[in-house]
Design a protein around this motif. Structure first.
Motif, PDB file in Angstrom:
ATOM      1  N   PHE A 221       0.843  -1.186   0.000  1.00 39.48           N
ATOM      2  CA  PHE A 221       0.000   0.000   0.000  1.00 39.48           C
ATOM      3  C   PHE A 221       0.883   1.242   0.000  1.00 39.48           C
ATOM      4  N   LEU A 222       0.514   2.210  -0.824  1.00 41.38           N
ATOM      5  CA  LEU A 222       1.280   3.449  -0.923  1.00 41.38           C
ATOM      6  C   LEU A 222       0.647   4.596  -0.148  1.00 41.38           C
ATOM      7  N   LEU A 223      -0.687   4.676  -0.196  1.00 41.72           N
ATOM      8  CA  LEU A 223      -1.360   5.818   0.430  1.00 41.72           C
ATOM      9  C   LEU A 223      -2.797   5.455   0.771  1.00 41.72           C
ATOM     10  N   GLY A 224      -3.243   5.919   1.911  1.00 43.23           N
ATOM     11  CA  GLY A 224      -4.638   5.756   2.287  1.00 43.23           C
ATOM     12  C   GLY A 224      -5.142   6.981   3.015  1.00 43.23           C
ATOM     13  N   ILE A 225      -6.296   7.473   2.582  1.00 39.56           N
ATOM     14  CA  ILE A 225      -6.982   8.559   3.285  1.00 39.56           C
ATOM     15  C   ILE A 225      -8.418   8.090   3.524  1.00 39.56           C
ATOM     16  N   ASN A 226      -8.767   7.957   4.777  1.00 40.69           N
ATOM     17  CA  ASN A 226     -10.072   7.382   5.149  1.00 40.69           C
ATOM     18  C   ASN A 226     -10.263   5.995   4.523  1.00 40.69           C
ATOM     19  N   GLU A 227      -9.157   5.300   4.344  1.00 41.77           N
ATOM     20  CA  GLU A 227      -9.234   4.006   3.678  1.00 41.77           C
ATOM     21  C   GLU A 227      -9.939   2.947   4.512  1.00 41.77           C
ATOM     22  N   GLU A 228     -10.089   3.196   5.819  1.00 38.62           N
ATOM     23  CA  GLU A 228     -10.762   2.239   6.706  1.00 38.62           C
ATOM     24  C   GLU A 228     -12.213   2.628   6.983  1.00 38.62           C
ATOM     25  N   LYS A 229     -12.673   3.740   6.438  1.00 37.04           N
ATOM     26  CA  LYS A 229     -14.045   4.202   6.668  1.00 37.04           C
ATOM     27  C   LYS A 229     -15.011   3.508   5.708  1.00 37.04           C
ATOM     28  N   TYR A 230     -16.278   3.492   6.087  1.00 35.15           N
ATOM     29  CA  TYR A 230     -17.272   2.753   5.302  1.00 35.15           C
ATOM     30  C   TYR A 230     -18.037   3.661   4.344  1.00 35.15           C
ATOM     31  N   PHE A 231     -18.257   3.124   3.148  1.00 35.25           N
ATOM     32  CA  PHE A 231     -18.950   3.817   2.074  1.00 35.25           C
ATOM     33  C   PHE A 231     -19.937   2.851   1.418  1.00 35.25           C
ATOM     34  N   THR A 232     -20.939   3.422   0.769  1.00 35.18           N
ATOM     35  CA  THR A 232     -21.825   2.635  -0.085  1.00 35.18           C
ATOM     36  C   THR A 232     -21.131   2.454  -1.432  1.00 35.18           C
ATOM     37  N   PRO A 233     -20.900   1.216  -1.883  1.00 37.30           N
ATOM     38  CA  PRO A 233     -20.108   1.019  -3.103  1.00 37.30           C
ATOM     39  C   PRO A 233     -20.844   1.335  -4.387  1.00 37.30           C
ATOM     40  N   ALA A 234     -22.206   1.385  -4.357  1.00 35.68           N
ATOM     41  CA  ALA A 234     -22.983   1.485  -5.596  1.00 35.68           C
ATOM     42  C   ALA A 234     -22.497   0.381  -6.540  1.00 35.68           C
TER      43      ALA A 234
END
Length: 435
Positions: free
Chosen positions: A54-67
């Motif tokens: 992994f190179l970069l994560g911003i809010n990568e652990e937060k939950y989203f609706t994937p559509a």
């Protein structure tokens, strides 16, 4: 996560060229100072496929609706479950009778995918035809969290064990008149004088009755309207197209059934991914369950995928459908990258892998989003859009030759997603040019 990375690492060779330190600070600055992204909640995850990190994560652990990013999970499930060709029909022969069962195959009489193999098999048979409906499916025709008010929208056909015509009626303008296919439904179209300034076409909620406004349909008008599916309607439509009698019977499928194959699996997967076809996605899940368990038990299928694959992800996820229409689905940007890694492990050839995703500047839902760079595409990604949600997850090739996987998820914004789409394109192009 170690288990997942170990699986992927067995496929990819780590090159010393890409093991060098990468200064990700300029990219982080682009994301964190963007005035467009600052107005809503977003998550971003970037992975180097060449050095497996992994190179970069911003809010990568937060939950989203994937559509429609949920279709990436369906792609993985189908690749795990289905062979090279879609199973179009199960059947047995008993004396002068041919008894057949549906397999969930969405391509039968589909206007873009039908190979005609199942149709010709039934058409050319000299035996009496008997259709045996499959067992009742859970969530019979809609999945949890679908919007019931979208019942007559082209993107939400009903699900079934034996689809026909994609479970939609296709309306077209011909010489100023409205014609439909299959023609069976022509008798179910009523003209109403509602004073509308533009041409309208709707279906009654609980039955197959369509109303159109009195004014002429626009030239080259095309519209697909889902019909209310029933076994009785299926038999009637099948009889009309075969011009042969078909009898519906209750008959349990024996173990020694035979199979007719229809269309290439990869062609169906590509059609699901590029225009983002919800119906194909859901039917692919039904077919995958049938192959694995002998019935349309999609809940069991999702539990198995969770147990065998998704449980290895860094973050727990929830999926209740295969298309992404449900707002109950929840994923993280990091989990989206992790499913991409599993798919790439199954299809290490880049050309074959990229063919299953919309190509920026070339085809699918990304055809007009990206410009080619020096005449070449550089993004292959699945989009996903519903109200206040706009996502992209897929693969990117940089000018230096670095292979990356990414997920860019956006939610909780007002109005059109147009500015967000442009900003994602700007940032992905920045990565292309600088890494």
């Amino acid at each position: 996560m170690k288990r997942l990375l170990a699986l992927c690492a067995t496929v990819f060779t780590i090159s010393s060229l890409y093991a060098q330190t990468i200064d990700i600070t300029p990219l982080r600055r682009q994301l964190e100072t963007s005035p467009i992204l600052a107005k809503h909640f977003f998550g971003f995850c970037l992975y180097d496929l060449d050095s497996n990190r992994f190179l970069l994560g911003i809010n990568e652990e937060k939950y989203f609706t994937p559509a429609s990013n949920a279709k990436i999970f369906t792609l993985h499930t189908a690749l795990q479950s289905l062979g090279d060709s879609i199973i179009g029909l199960h059947y047995i022969e008993r004396g002068d009778s041919l008894i057949f069962w549906g397999t969930g195959d969405p391509t039968f009489l589909h206007n873009r995918l039908d190979s005609k193999r199942v149709y010709q098999f039934l058409k050319n048979s000299d035996k009496k035809l008997f259709y045996a409906p499959s067992k009742q499916m859970e969530e019979a025709f809609y999945r949890k969290g679908w919007a019931i008010e979208d019942y007559d929208e082209y993107y939400q056909p009903e699900l079934s064990g034996f689809p026909i015509y994609g479970n939609v009626v296709t309306f077209r303008e011909r010489n100023g008149q409205l014609e439909c296919s299959p023609s069976y439904f022509q008798q179910a179209v009523e003209t109403v004088y509602n004073g509308e300034g533009k041409f309208t076409l709707t279906r009654v909620f609980d039955r197959n009755w369509f109303t159109k406004s009195a004014n002429r349909p626009p030239r080259h008008y095309v519209n697909e309207k889902p019909f209310r599916y029933s076994e009785e309607l299926f038999v009637q439509l099948l009889q009309d197209t075969l011009r042969k009698n078909v009898t519906r019977i209750n008959y349990s499928k024996p173990a020694n059934f035979k199979t007719v194959y229809s269309t290439s699996t990869k062609d169906v997967l590509r059609e699901m991914m590029l225009p983002s076809d919800n119906f194909l996605a859901e039917q692919l899940q039904l077919m995958s369950a049938l192959v694995r368990y002998g019935d349309f038990h999609t809940l069991r299928l999702r539990h198995e995928m969770q147990r065998e694959f998704h449980r290895a992800f860094t973050d727990e996820i929830t999926l209740v459908d295969g298309s992404g229409l449900s707002t109950y689905n929840k994923v993280t940007p990091r989990s989206m990258v992790e499913i991409l890694l599993l798919i790439r492990a199954m299809i290490p050839d880049a050309a074959q892998l990229h063919r299953l995703f919309p190509t920026g500047g070339v085809d699918g839902t990304l055809k007009r989003a990206y410009a080619l760079d020096r005449g070449e595409p550089f993004v292959w990604a699945k989009t996903g859009t519903i109200h206040a949600v706009h996502n992209q997850s897929g693969f990117l090739l940089t000018r230096s030759g670095r292979n990356l996987a990414f997920s860019f998820l956006n939610t909780n914004f007002l109005g059109s997603e147009s500015s967000i789409r442009k900003e994602m394109v700007r940032i992905m192009t920045f990565i292309r040019e600088h890494y």
